[in-house]
Motif scaffolding. Structure first.
Motif, PDB file in Angstrom:
ATOM      1  N   THR A 441       0.841  -1.193   0.000  1.00  0.00           N
ATOM      2  CA  THR A 441       0.000   0.000   0.000  1.00  0.00           C
ATOM      3  C   THR A 441       0.883   1.252   0.000  1.00  0.00           C
ATOM      4  O   THR A 441       1.162   1.838   1.057  1.00  0.00           O
ATOM      5  N   PRO A 442       1.364   1.667  -1.190  1.00  0.00           N
ATOM      6  CA  PRO A 442       2.179   2.887  -1.270  1.00  0.00           C
ATOM      7  C   PRO A 442       1.333   4.128  -0.988  1.00  0.00           C
ATOM      8  O   PRO A 442       0.180   4.208  -1.400  1.00  0.00           O
ATOM      9  N   SER A 443       1.921   5.103  -0.316  1.00  0.00           N
ATOM     10  CA  SER A 443       1.165   6.297   0.055  1.00  0.00           C
ATOM     11  C   SER A 443       2.114   7.441   0.385  1.00  0.00           C
ATOM     12  O   SER A 443       3.320   7.278   0.440  1.00  0.00           O
ATOM     13  N   GLY A 444       1.528   8.612   0.646  1.00  0.00           N
ATOM     14  CA  GLY A 444       2.283   9.760   1.119  1.00  0.00           C
ATOM     15  C   GLY A 444       3.163  10.383   0.056  1.00  0.00           C
ATOM     16  O   GLY A 444       3.404   9.813  -1.010  1.00  0.00           O
ATOM     17  N   GLY A 445       3.645  11.573   0.323  1.00  0.00           N
ATOM     18  CA  GLY A 445       4.480  12.283  -0.628  1.00  0.00           C
ATOM     19  C   GLY A 445       3.715  12.666  -1.875  1.00  0.00           C
ATOM     20  O   GLY A 445       4.278  12.783  -2.956  1.00  0.00           O
ATOM     21  N   TRP A 446       2.404  12.878  -1.728  1.00  0.00           N
ATOM     22  CA  TRP A 446       1.571  13.228  -2.870  1.00  0.00           C
ATOM     23  C   TRP A 446       1.733  14.697  -3.233  1.00  0.00           C
ATOM     24  O   TRP A 446       2.223  15.506  -2.448  1.00  0.00           O
ATOM     25  N   LEU A 447       1.289  15.051  -4.412  1.00  0.00           N
ATOM     26  CA  LEU A 447       1.572  16.382  -4.974  1.00  0.00           C
ATOM     27  C   LEU A 447       1.032  17.519  -4.119  1.00  0.00           C
ATOM     28  O   LEU A 447       1.561  18.630  -4.160  1.00  0.00           O
ATOM     29  N   GLN A 448      -0.038  17.279  -3.344  1.00  0.00           N
ATOM     30  CA  GLN A 448      -0.631  18.340  -2.520  1.00  0.00           C
ATOM     31  C   GLN A 448      -0.061  18.362  -1.101  1.00  0.00           C
ATOM     32  O   GLN A 448      -0.539  19.107  -0.259  1.00  0.00           O
ATOM     33  N   SER A 449       0.965  17.553  -0.818  1.00  0.00           N
ATOM     34  CA  SER A 449       1.502  17.482   0.544  1.00  0.00           C
ATOM     35  C   SER A 449       2.525  18.579   0.837  1.00  0.00           C
ATOM     36  O   SER A 449       2.509  19.186   1.896  1.00  0.00           O
ATOM     37  N   ASN A 450       3.418  18.793  -0.099  1.00  0.00           N
ATOM     38  CA  ASN A 450       4.536  19.716   0.058  1.00  0.00           C
ATOM     39  C   ASN A 450       4.927  20.234  -1.319  1.00  0.00           C
ATOM     40  O   ASN A 450       4.565  19.630  -2.333  1.00  0.00           O
ATOM     41  N   PRO A 451       5.653  21.328  -1.389  1.00  0.00           N
ATOM     42  CA  PRO A 451       6.131  21.774  -2.701  1.00  0.00           C
ATOM     43  C   PRO A 451       7.035  20.727  -3.350  1.00  0.00           C
ATOM     44  O   PRO A 451       7.790  20.028  -2.665  1.00  0.00           O
ATOM     45  N   VAL A 452       6.955  20.621  -4.656  1.00  0.00           N
ATOM     46  CA  VAL A 452       7.874  19.758  -5.392  1.00  0.00           C
ATOM     47  C   VAL A 452       9.307  20.211  -5.130  1.00  0.00           C
ATOM     48  O   VAL A 452       9.600  21.409  -5.164  1.00  0.00           O
ATOM     49  N   VAL A 453      10.178  19.258  -4.826  1.00  0.00           N
ATOM     50  CA  VAL A 453      11.605  19.587  -4.694  1.00  0.00           C
ATOM     51  C   VAL A 453      12.115  19.866  -6.109  1.00  0.00           C
ATOM     52  O   VAL A 453      12.112  18.971  -6.956  1.00  0.00           O
ATOM     53  N   PRO A 454      12.526  21.084  -6.398  1.00  0.00           N
ATOM     54  CA  PRO A 454      12.810  21.462  -7.791  1.00  0.00           C
ATOM     55  C   PRO A 454      13.818  20.553  -8.488  1.00  0.00           C
ATOM     56  O   PRO A 454      13.662  20.216  -9.658  1.00  0.00           O
ATOM     57  N   GLU A 455      14.840  20.136  -7.745  1.00  0.00           N
ATOM     58  CA  GLU A 455      15.894  19.322  -8.349  1.00  0.00           C
ATOM     59  C   GLU A 455      15.474  17.871  -8.576  1.00  0.00           C
ATOM     60  O   GLU A 455      16.159  17.134  -9.297  1.00  0.00           O
ATOM     61  N   LEU A 456      14.343  17.448  -7.958  1.00  0.00           N
ATOM     62  CA  LEU A 456      13.992  16.027  -7.963  1.00  0.00           C
ATOM     63  C   LEU A 456      12.692  15.707  -8.682  1.00  0.00           C
ATOM     64  O   LEU A 456      12.518  14.598  -9.185  1.00  0.00           O
ATOM     65  N   GLY A 457      11.739  16.636  -8.683  1.00  0.00           N
ATOM     66  CA  GLY A 457      10.470  16.373  -9.350  1.00  0.00           C
ATOM     67  C   GLY A 457       9.413  15.720  -8.493  1.00  0.00           C
ATOM     68  O   GLY A 457       8.373  15.289  -8.999  1.00  0.00           O
ATOM     69  N   PHE A 458       9.635  15.639  -7.167  1.00  0.00           N
ATOM     70  CA  PHE A 458       8.625  15.080  -6.256  1.00  0.00           C
ATOM     71  C   PHE A 458       8.722  15.774  -4.902  1.00  0.00           C
ATOM     72  O   PHE A 458       9.765  16.333  -4.559  1.00  0.00           O
ATOM     73  N   PRO A 459       7.647  15.748  -4.098  1.00  0.00           N
ATOM     74  CA  PRO A 459       7.646  16.450  -2.807  1.00  0.00           C
ATOM     75  C   PRO A 459       7.940  15.536  -1.619  1.00  0.00           C
ATOM     76  O   PRO A 459       7.940  14.305  -1.745  1.00  0.00           O
ATOM     77  N   LEU A 460       8.172  16.145  -0.487  1.00  0.00           N
ATOM     78  CA  LEU A 460       8.234  15.433   0.786  1.00  0.00           C
ATOM     79  C   LEU A 460       6.829  14.973   1.186  1.00  0.00           C
ATOM     80  O   LEU A 460       5.830  15.423   0.634  1.00  0.00           O
ATOM     81  N   GLY A 461       6.761  14.101   2.192  1.00  0.00           N
ATOM     82  CA  GLY A 461       5.478  13.596   2.671  1.00  0.00           C
ATOM     83  C   GLY A 461       4.945  14.375   3.858  1.00  0.00           C
ATOM     84  O   GLY A 461       5.507  15.407   4.259  1.00  0.00           O
ATOM     85  N   THR A 462       3.875  13.866   4.448  1.00  0.00           N
ATOM     86  CA  THR A 462       3.210  14.557   5.563  1.00  0.00           C
ATOM     87  C   THR A 462       2.701  13.583   6.628  1.00  0.00           C
ATOM     88  O   THR A 462       1.734  13.860   7.318  1.00  0.00           O
ATOM     89  N   ARG A 463       3.342  12.438   6.790  1.00  0.00           N
ATOM     90  CA  ARG A 463       2.785  11.401   7.661  1.00  0.00           C
ATOM     91  C   ARG A 463       2.797  11.782   9.129  1.00  0.00           C
ATOM     92  O   ARG A 463       2.021  11.237   9.932  1.00  0.00           O
ATOM     93  N   LEU A 464       3.620  12.770   9.546  1.00  0.00           N
ATOM     94  CA  LEU A 464       3.630  13.139  10.968  1.00  0.00           C
ATOM     95  C   LEU A 464       2.323  13.774  11.411  1.00  0.00           C
ATOM     96  O   LEU A 464       2.078  13.898  12.617  1.00  0.00           O
ATOM     97  N   GLN A 465       1.463  14.168  10.450  1.00  0.00           N
ATOM     98  CA  GLN A 465       0.169  14.731  10.842  1.00  0.00           C
ATOM     99  C   GLN A 465      -0.671  13.731  11.625  1.00  0.00           C
ATOM    100  O   GLN A 465      -1.659  14.113  12.262  1.00  0.00           O
ATOM    101  N   MET A 466      -0.315  12.462  11.607  1.00  0.00           N
ATOM    102  CA  MET A 466      -1.081  11.445  12.324  1.00  0.00           C
ATOM    103  C   MET A 466      -0.660  11.304  13.780  1.00  0.00           C
ATOM    104  O   MET A 466      -1.264  10.537  14.524  1.00  0.00           O
TER     105      MET A 466
END
Length: 621
Positions: A441-466
């Motif tokens: 069950t892959p999850s987290g690090g979705w596009l609406q979680s954090n700004p895209v890391v410019p050099e990488l093309g994907f964002p950080l996650g937000t799992r600590l909200q739990m």
């Protein structure tokens, strides 16, 4: 019996996932001689590309795997809280909940390392072999599903005003991606190409022979090092240090640092199991939501013949009330923490559940009622107590509408304009001709979680909200501790042999929809001499939110029950008579289940996939 699709059957391999491109990419790996674990890694990275609103490389993934002839294991791809992520620090910022977006909510990324560990230990393919599908779709483009564009449209103003790096990727030409048009993420493709090149170079410099097993393993190990200490780690840490607007309405910097990334690795552990009606059900431990699935079965009669009629009001009532008790225990006892002194085994014991079972009456409960295993007093967070008592804006005693019910189901996130997301996730199940089986069950690090890391093309996650910003709880925000998640892949054995792998997206709903699905397999007639996977997936489903939600702002709707409109009206009427606050949602609005199976007697493989959401597919032969 009519189903939206047939239950597939074959002998070579079966894949079921939440997106057809991931399913077919995994199948391509099987056709190329790979095994289920190679195929799963390929599918996982494709899901990062084609379902970016549901998962990403810096998210997390729990995996339950059953190697042919081996022991069932859980591979934990859930990162922990960074060293600087303390309750004191977050409280000093004026916060009483961890924000639902932004770098303060970022745990140490876990998904990438878990996929690499799976490939190293159980796969046969090279890193380049399994990543080429994701690289192709990111570089050459794919036709995005409707929900990607809808999600981007919801957060468009945030991207344009506050998160320009996300706007650059997800607002090509100044507008959200559209179905039927090619959408590309060249920065992500470039990241994987660079990572492969550096890993290959490092493995060769370290003495890899090229083409043999040791070289393959050396490349994977080198890729893990690039992620945790090379250019990827450097970019992730830079991003965490940028002040970012989050759901609190303020700009904050995160706590993730280089030492956090270098100090964490994915790991294996034993599954938590429960024996029911001849089956052994396997889940991840109390750092996940998985034991809530097992607790619901522990509350049921041990013999399936003693259950109410499948789909009846009495049946639904029994499952919903059992779910409420299990989720109340989740709030009081689950977490990555041994200090509370309660094991999952105690929560699954016959004595404890005989006592809990007596709490299920004829009427729907609107209380949050955690148990007291061994006489220990449960402790809930102040926020959970407030929403349960109705003393918080998050407590919503509601009548509900069909629209609200439909929006809360389906396993797709409901996304606010500030990026706050409730429910999420992808899923993939695979079984191959050798009998290897996997549920992830892959999850987290979705596009609406954090700004895209410019050099990488994907964002950080937000799992600590739990986690909770209150000391002394099993799920308190604590450096080095994993947040308790909702992610919950499943695997079921019979006679000690793996038979079914299954799961679904859907946040808090995952272990509601899966209980009904598995009972559908056990209580309904088989098809074609095997389990009726598709029929159990298609059957009308439901969910309750009668407990504090896991996602910011952690709401609760006491007594709520959302059902699909295909539910028998007489059943709905009886549930309302029993006191459930029933919302009738869309006909196909509850869940995005996937499943594969293997008959241990003859090796026949089968698969089914969810029609809800119009993108999940099973493939196989």
């Amino acid at each position: 019996m009519f189903t939206t699709r047939p239950t597939l059957q074959g002998t070579f391999g079966m894949v079921s996932s939440t997106h057809w491109l991931a399913s077919q990419s995994a199948m391509a790996v099987l056709e190329d001689g790979g095994n289920a674990f190679d195929a799963a890694v390929a599918a996982g990275f494709v899901l990062h590309v084609v379902e970016p609103h549901l998962n990403g490389p810096a998210g997390e993934v729990p995996i339950i795997l059953a190697p042919a002839g081996g022991e069932v294991r859980v591979l934990c791809g859930q990162g922990c809280a960074p060293a600087g992520a303390t309750v004191e620090h977050y409280r000093s910022l004026g916060l009483d909940l961890v924000p639902g977006t932004g770098p303060l909510a970022a745990a140490v990324p876990g998904a990438f390392d878990a996929w690499m560990l799976l490939l190293r230990d159980h796969g046969t393919k090279s890193l380049a072999d399994v990543l080429k599908y994701a690289i192709g779709y990111a570089e050459d483009g794919h036709a995005p599903v409707e929900r990607v564009g809808e999600t981007v449209a919801t957060v468009r103003e945030l991207f344009e005003r506050e998160w320009p790096s996300s706007a650059e990727v997800y607002l090509p030409g100044g507008r959200p991606p559209r179905p039927g048009e090619l959408f590309r993420n060249p920065a992500l493709a470039a990241t994987w190409r660079r990572l492969i090149a550096e890993a290959e170079a490092e493995a060769e410099a370290a003495g890899g022979s090229g083409g043999g097993g040791p070289s393959r393993v050396a490349e994977i190990e080198a890729a893990r090092e690039v992620w945790r200490g090379g250019f990827v780690a450097e970019a992730l840490v830079r991003q965490a240090g940028r002040a970012t607007m989050d759901t609190s309405g303020e700009r904050h910097v995160g706590t993730l640092c280089a030492e956090d990334l270098r100090g964490w690795a994915a790991s294996y552990e034993d599954p938590v199991t429960y024996d029911w009606n001849g089956w052994t059900l396997c889940k991840a431990g109390g750092w996940s939501q998985g034991p809530a699935f097992l607790q619901q079965f522990a509350l049921l009669p041990g013999n399936v013949a003693e259950l109410p009629e499948y789909g009846s009001a009495e049946y639904v009532h029994l499952l919903v009330e059992g779910c409420k008790l299990a989720m109340a225990d989740r709030e009081a006892w689950y977490g990555d923490d041994g200090s509370v002194g309660v094991s999952v085994r105690e929560l699954l014991s016959a004595e404890y559940n005989a006592e809990r079972r007596r709490l299920i009456g004829e009427k729907a409960s609107r209380e949050l009622r955690p148990g007291a295993p061994g006489g220990r007093e449960p402790r809930l967070s102040a926020h959970a107590l407030a929403v349960a008592s109705g003393d918080s804006p998050g407590a919503d005693v509601w009548g509900g509408t069909a629209a609200a019910g439909a929006a809360a189901g389906a396993g797709e996130p409901t996304v606010a304009g500030d990026g706050g997301t409730r429910g999420d996730t992808c899923h993939v199940d695979i079984v191959d001709r050798w009998g290897n089986m996997l549920s992830a069950t892959p999850s987290g690090g979705w596009l609406q979680s954090n700004p895209v890391v410019p050099e990488l093309g994907f964002p950080l996650g937000t799992r600590l909200q739990m986690t909770w910003l209150e000391e002394g709880l099993p799920n308190s925000l604590t450096p080095g501790r994993r947040p308790r998640t909702t992610l919950s892949p499943s695997l079921a054995l019979k006679g000690g042999v793996p038979v079914v792998a299954f799961g679904t997206p859907g946040g808090d709903q995952q272990d509601q929809w899966q209980v009904h699905f598995f009972l559908g397999l056990v209580m309904r007639d088989a098809v074609r001499g095997g389990l009726d996977l598709q029929g159990a997936i298609d059957a009308p489903n439901w969910h309750t939110e009668s407990f504090p939600g896991s996602f910011h702002p952690r709401e609760m709707r006491p007594g709520s029950l959302t059902v699909e409109s295909r539910t028998d009206p007489a059943v709905v009427e009886e549930l309302r008579r029993r006191g459930h606050v029933v919302t009738v949602g869309g006909a196909w609005s509850e869940g995005r289940l996937c499943a594969v199976a293997r008959d241990p007697l003859n090796g026949v493989l089968s698969a089914g996939a969810n029609a809800r959401g119009m993108q999940g597919y099973a493939v196989g032969r």
